[in-house]
Structure formats: structure tokens, C-alpha cells
Design a protein around this motif. Structure first.
Motif: not given
Length: 111
Positions: A83-91
Motif C-alpha cells: 500500500w501507499a498514500y498517494p496524497d498523505p496528510k501534511p504531518e
């Protein structure tokens, strides 16, 4: 973050190899190590170090209130293996363009 919930991300120079069966799915000397309250440490590998030609994007998406919406990749015999976070939260912006693999699905070893 919820009170008592922490996430830290650090750059590592460990050699991380991800193997499924006899296939090497990823190798990196530049993983990120994510430590999150209540979870084991996770290695996030740069996209360029992952054999995306072996993986198929999945229809699965999950939401984490701390990291954002995750997208998944599969093998024919191992659904939603990475899995990946293509648009992760700023933190947790450092996670962008990095993939993680479930330890229980693959032999991931830090050498």
C-alpha cells in the motif's frame, strides 16, 4: 493526532528486501521507517525501488485519520500486498511516493 497517538518517520540506510515466494518485489538502501502507536515499525520503500511491473493496482482503498487514504497493489496469489498514500496528510508528507508491504504476506527483512 489523538491524545497519546504518535507517528514518527525517519530515514534509514538499512538494506530492506521484500520477497514473495521466489520473487524479489523490492530492495532498498533508503527506506523510511514509520513508527506509530500500537503498530509494529513499517518500512516504506521509494517507488523506484519497487518492482511495480510485478504488481497490479487493486480496487481497495482505506482511510487512516492520521495518514490519509491508502491505495493498494496485489499479486495474483496475494491480494492487497502493498500500500501507499498517494496524497498523505501534511504531518506524514514524507510517505508520498513510497510503498509498504505487509510483513505477514511477504518475507521482508532488514539486513
Amino acid at each position: 493526532m489523538a491524545q497519546g497517538h504518535t507517528i514518527s518517520i525517519e530515514q534509514s540506510d538499512e538494506h530492506v528486501r521484500v520477497v514473495h515466494g521466489d520473487q524479489v518485489l523490492a530492495q532498498s538502501h533508503r527506506p523510511l521507517v514509520l513508527r506509530e502507536t500500537g503498530c509494529p515499525p513499517r518500512y516504506y520503500l521509494p517507488r523506484d525501488d519497487v518492482r511495480l511491473d510485478l504488481l497490479t493496482p487493486s480496487e481497495t482503498h482505506t482511510y487512516c485519520p492520521y495518514k490519509g487514504t491508502a491505495s493498494y497493489w496485489s499479486l495474483p496469489d496475494a491480494p492487497d500486498l502493498a500500500w501507499a498514500y498517494p496524497d498523505p496528510k501534511p504531518e506524514v508528507a514524507a510517505l508520498k511516493d513510497h510503498l509498504c508491504f505487509y510483513d505477514v504476506e511477504v518475507d521482508a527483512e532488514a539486513v
